[in-house]
Design an enzyme around this catalytic site. Structure first.
Site, PDB file in Angstrom:
ATOM      1  N   THR A  45       0.867  -1.174   0.000  1.00 32.68           N
ATOM      2  CA  THR A  45       0.000   0.000   0.000  1.00 32.68           C
ATOM      3  C   THR A  45       0.902   1.221   0.000  1.00 32.68           C
ATOM      4  O   THR A  45       1.615   1.472   0.971  1.00 32.68           O
ATOM      5  CB  THR A  45      -0.889   0.013   1.267  1.00 32.68           C
ATOM      6  OG1 THR A  45      -1.300  -1.333   1.529  1.00 32.68           O
ATOM      7  CG2 THR A  45      -2.109   0.872   1.085  1.00 32.68           C
ATOM      8  N   GLY A  46       0.901   1.926  -1.108  1.00 33.99           N
ATOM      9  CA  GLY A  46       1.802   3.079  -1.234  1.00 33.99           C
ATOM     10  C   GLY A  46       1.031   4.368  -1.422  1.00 33.99           C
ATOM     11  O   GLY A  46      -0.198   4.381  -1.459  1.00 33.99           O
ATOM     12  N   LYS A  47       1.784   5.464  -1.551  1.00 36.49           N
ATOM     13  CA  LYS A  47       1.166   6.782  -1.734  1.00 36.49           C
ATOM     14  C   LYS A  47       0.520   6.881  -3.106  1.00 36.49           C
ATOM     15  O   LYS A  47      -0.492   7.537  -3.278  1.00 36.49           O
ATOM     16  CB  LYS A  47       2.244   7.869  -1.641  1.00 36.49           C
ATOM     17  CG  LYS A  47       2.514   8.323  -0.211  1.00 36.49           C
ATOM     18  CD  LYS A  47       3.416   9.550  -0.227  1.00 36.49           C
ATOM     19  CE  LYS A  47       4.722   9.207  -0.859  1.00 36.49           C
ATOM     20  NZ  LYS A  47       5.944   9.749  -0.482  1.00 36.49           N
ATOM     21  N   ASN A  50      -1.738   0.882  -5.001  1.00 36.84           N
ATOM     22  CA  ASN A  50      -1.699  -0.372  -4.260  1.00 36.84           C
ATOM     23  C   ASN A  50      -1.419  -1.518  -5.212  1.00 36.84           C
ATOM     24  O   ASN A  50      -1.775  -1.458  -6.379  1.00 36.84           O
ATOM     25  CB  ASN A  50      -3.058  -0.651  -3.609  1.00 36.84           C
ATOM     26  CG  ASN A  50      -3.474   0.461  -2.671  1.00 36.84           C
ATOM     27  OD1 ASN A  50      -2.697   0.932  -1.865  1.00 36.84           O
ATOM     28  ND2 ASN A  50      -4.719   0.891  -2.812  1.00 36.84           N
ATOM     29  N   VAL A  51      -0.811  -2.553  -4.650  1.00 40.74           N
ATOM     30  CA  VAL A  51      -0.659  -3.799  -5.408  1.00 40.74           C
ATOM     31  C   VAL A  51      -1.366  -4.894  -4.611  1.00 40.74           C
ATOM     32  O   VAL A  51      -1.128  -5.038  -3.407  1.00 40.74           O
ATOM     33  CB  VAL A  51       0.824  -4.162  -5.631  1.00 40.74           C
ATOM     34  CG1 VAL A  51       0.950  -5.489  -6.377  1.00 40.74           C
ATOM     35  CG2 VAL A  51       1.542  -3.052  -6.415  1.00 40.74           C
ATOM     36  N   GLU A 131       1.691 -10.835 -14.091  1.00 38.86           N
ATOM     37  CA  GLU A 131       2.142 -12.055 -13.440  1.00 38.86           C
ATOM     38  C   GLU A 131       2.497 -11.761 -11.978  1.00 38.86           C
ATOM     39  O   GLU A 131       3.120 -10.747 -11.679  1.00 38.86           O
ATOM     40  CB  GLU A 131       3.405 -12.552 -14.183  1.00 38.86           C
ATOM     41  CG  GLU A 131       4.061 -13.770 -13.600  1.00 38.86           C
ATOM     42  CD  GLU A 131       5.450 -14.039 -14.197  1.00 38.86           C
ATOM     43  OE1 GLU A 131       6.110 -14.968 -13.759  1.00 38.86           O
ATOM     44  OE2 GLU A 131       5.850 -13.285 -15.114  1.00 38.86           O
ATOM     45  N   ASP A 175      14.371   4.254 -12.142  1.00 41.03           N
ATOM     46  CA  ASP A 175      14.149   4.198 -10.683  1.00 41.03           C
ATOM     47  C   ASP A 175      14.714   2.881 -10.178  1.00 41.03           C
ATOM     48  O   ASP A 175      14.111   2.183  -9.363  1.00 41.03           O
ATOM     49  CB  ASP A 175      12.660   4.318 -10.349  1.00 41.03           C
ATOM     50  CG  ASP A 175      12.413   4.530  -8.848  1.00 41.03           C
ATOM     51  OD1 ASP A 175      13.354   4.946  -8.139  1.00 41.03           O
ATOM     52  OD2 ASP A 175      11.295   4.278  -8.383  1.00 41.03           O
ATOM     53  N   ASN A 180      13.397  -2.005  -6.240  1.00 43.48           N
ATOM     54  CA  ASN A 180      12.567  -2.341  -7.383  1.00 43.48           C
ATOM     55  C   ASN A 180      13.028  -3.599  -8.110  1.00 43.48           C
ATOM     56  O   ASN A 180      12.838  -3.755  -9.319  1.00 43.48           O
ATOM     57  CB  ASN A 180      12.452  -1.152  -8.341  1.00 43.48           C
ATOM     58  CG  ASN A 180      11.424  -0.142  -7.838  1.00 43.48           C
ATOM     59  OD1 ASN A 180      10.431  -0.532  -7.207  1.00 43.48           O
ATOM     60  ND2 ASN A 180      11.648   1.129  -8.108  1.00 43.48           N
ATOM     61  N   ASP A 192       8.298  -2.207 -11.400  1.00 46.23           N
ATOM     62  CA  ASP A 192       8.068  -0.765 -11.262  1.00 46.23           C
ATOM     63  C   ASP A 192       8.656   0.044 -12.423  1.00 46.23           C
ATOM     64  O   ASP A 192       9.609   0.802 -12.240  1.00 46.23           O
ATOM     65  CB  ASP A 192       8.660  -0.311  -9.914  1.00 46.23           C
ATOM     66  CG  ASP A 192       7.990   0.939  -9.386  1.00 46.23           C
ATOM     67  OD1 ASP A 192       7.093   1.468 -10.066  1.00 46.23           O
ATOM     68  OD2 ASP A 192       8.376   1.386  -8.293  1.00 46.23           O
TER      69      ASP A 192
HETATM   70  P1  ATP Z   1       6.323   1.819  -3.947  1.00 48.72           P
HETATM   71  O1  ATP Z   1       6.291   3.306  -3.875  1.00 48.72           O
HETATM   72  O2  ATP Z   1       5.871   1.105  -2.708  1.00 48.72           O
HETATM   73  O3  ATP Z   1       7.617   1.272  -4.500  1.00 48.72           O
HETATM   74  P2  ATP Z   1       5.277   1.625  -6.478  1.00 48.72           P
HETATM   75  O4  ATP Z   1       4.181   2.515  -6.906  1.00 48.72           O
HETATM   76  O5  ATP Z   1       6.661   2.021  -6.769  1.00 48.72           O
HETATM   77  O6  ATP Z   1       5.180   1.432  -4.960  1.00 48.72           O
HETATM   78  P3  ATP Z   1       5.802  -1.084  -7.311  1.00 48.72           P
HETATM   79  O7  ATP Z   1       7.191  -0.926  -6.857  1.00 48.72           O
HETATM   80  O8  ATP Z   1       5.571  -1.493  -8.719  1.00 48.72           O
HETATM   81  O9  ATP Z   1       4.922   0.191  -7.042  1.00 48.72           O
HETATM   82  O10 ATP Z   1       5.063  -2.158  -6.402  1.00 48.72           O
HETATM   83  C1  ATP Z   1       4.959  -1.982  -4.995  1.00 48.72           C
HETATM   84  C2  ATP Z   1       5.309  -3.281  -4.280  1.00 48.72           C
HETATM   85  O11 ATP Z   1       4.397  -4.307  -4.643  1.00 48.72           O
HETATM   86  C3  ATP Z   1       6.676  -3.813  -4.644  1.00 48.72           C
HETATM   87  O12 ATP Z   1       7.659  -3.295  -3.801  1.00 48.72           O
HETATM   88  C4  ATP Z   1       6.517  -5.308  -4.465  1.00 48.72           C
HETATM   89  O13 ATP Z   1       6.732  -5.664  -3.121  1.00 48.72           O
HETATM   90  C5  ATP Z   1       5.052  -5.547  -4.801  1.00 48.72           C
HETATM   91  N1  ATP Z   1       4.867  -6.027  -6.188  1.00 48.72           N
HETATM   92  C6  ATP Z   1       4.773  -5.273  -7.294  1.00 48.72           C
HETATM   93  N2  ATP Z   1       4.581  -6.020  -8.391  1.00 48.72           N
HETATM   94  C7  ATP Z   1       4.528  -7.298  -7.974  1.00 48.72           C
HETATM   95  C8  ATP Z   1       4.336  -8.568  -8.644  1.00 48.72           C
HETATM   96  N3  ATP Z   1       4.156  -8.631  -9.959  1.00 48.72           N
HETATM   97  N4  ATP Z   1       4.341  -9.701  -7.889  1.00 48.72           N
HETATM   98  C9  ATP Z   1       4.528  -9.623  -6.555  1.00 48.72           C
HETATM   99  N5  ATP Z   1       4.704  -8.487  -5.864  1.00 48.72           N
HETATM  100  C10 ATP Z   1       4.711  -7.313  -6.562  1.00 48.72           C
HETATM  101 MN    MN Z   2       8.583   0.545  -6.294  1.00 42.77          MN
END
Ligand code: ATP
Ligand code: MN
Length: 237
Positions: A45-47, A50-51, A131, A175, A180, A192
């Site tokens: 859960t980010g700013k 969400n994933v 995936e 990034d 990442n 990411d």
């Molecule tokens: P953050 O600011 O938290 O890095 P973000 O917007 O940069 O969020 P991502 O880095 O793409 O988004 O994803 C956030 C988190 O979700 C990742 O750090 C990872 O733990 C998880 N995640 C993302 N994609 C996957 C995936 N395909 N399978 C499993 N986990 C994932």
């Molecule tokens: Mn990220």
């Protein structure tokens, strides 16, 4: 099913997370088209979004949802703040949609170039289905948190991926760091790629240098690595 019932169902499976109407519409479309069957739990859960871990039939999938009313929207599009509120609202949505589409297209380019990234499955509005990287029990840890027994091997793979990214996909991550990269079965998986830019971008070289600096800084804790050598390796055809 009525609109209200659909919303209620989505709310219950996403653990009470509040979504904008546009997000609910995208999610509902993906569910109706058979890309998502059930949501399981939030992985992150980010700013900016969400994933979630979700399921499509027996297959585990990851669903990344960009928040439309993100607090950090300023960094995505500063100038819109000076527009009329109605226009900002409308443009905000289309800009976030374009951002999600960019990440989805970058995933496709990287996947096709042989860079280990989550395979892109579908994109609707601000939602990306891809995936899932991890096991039935838990999502794969970030490189920064993973136990690293074969640092040399992992670094070689990362170097190879950055080389493929630059030469075959013609992209620069922009990034890149231990935050990442996921570690799955001892293998690095790059994630990411929303901010990932074309190699032709005027900032590309600066971004690449920063990416290399970040990852070299991390691996220096485990092995001997030289930033300039790595950069040279990636740039050479
Ligand atoms: P953050 O600011 O938290 O890095 P973000 O917007 O940069 O969020 P991502 O880095 O793409 O988004 O994803 C956030 C988190 O979700 C990742 O750090 C990872 O733990 C998880 N995640 C993302 N994609 C996957 C995936 N395909 N399978 C499993 N986990 C994932
Ligand atoms: Mn990220």
């Amino acid at each position: 099913m009525s609109w209200e019932a659909k919303v209620e169902k989505l709310m219950s499976i996403t653990e009470g997370e509040v979504f904008e109407k546009a997000t609910l519409q995208s999610l509902w479309k993906l569910m109706n088209n058979g890309y998502i069957d059930t949501f399981e739990f939030p992985i992150s859960t980010g700013k900016e979004g969400n994933v979630f871990r979700a399921r499509r039939k027996d297959e585990l999938i990851a669903v990344k949802i960009y928040r439309i009313n993100t607090a950090t929207f300023r960094s995505i599009s500063k100038y819109l703040m000076y527009e009329s509120p109605q226009k900002v609202k409308k443009d905000r949505r289309s800009i976030i949609f374009a951002w999600a589409l960019k990440e989805f297209n970058n995933l496709k380019k990287l996947y096709n170039a042989g860079v280990r990234v989550p395979e892109p499955i579908a994109r609707e509005g601000n939602v990306i289905v891809m995936e899932y990287i991890g096991t039935e029990e838990q999502p794969a840890p970030l490189l920064k948190d993973a136990p690293l027994e074969n640092a040399e091997e992992v670094f070689e793979k990362i170097k190879k991926y950055l080389h493929l990214m630059f030469h075959k996909a013609a992209l620069v991550h922009a990034d890149f760091s231990e935050y990442n990269v996921l570690m799955h079965n001892g293998e690095p998986v790059i994630i990411d790629v929303g901010q990932t830019v074309s190699r032709d971008n005027p900032m590309a070289m600066e971004f690449l240098q920063r990416d290399v600096k970040n990852i070299v800084r991390f691996f220096k804790k485990y092995i001997e690595v030289d930033e300039q050598e790595v950069l040279k390796y990636i740039l050479e055809g």
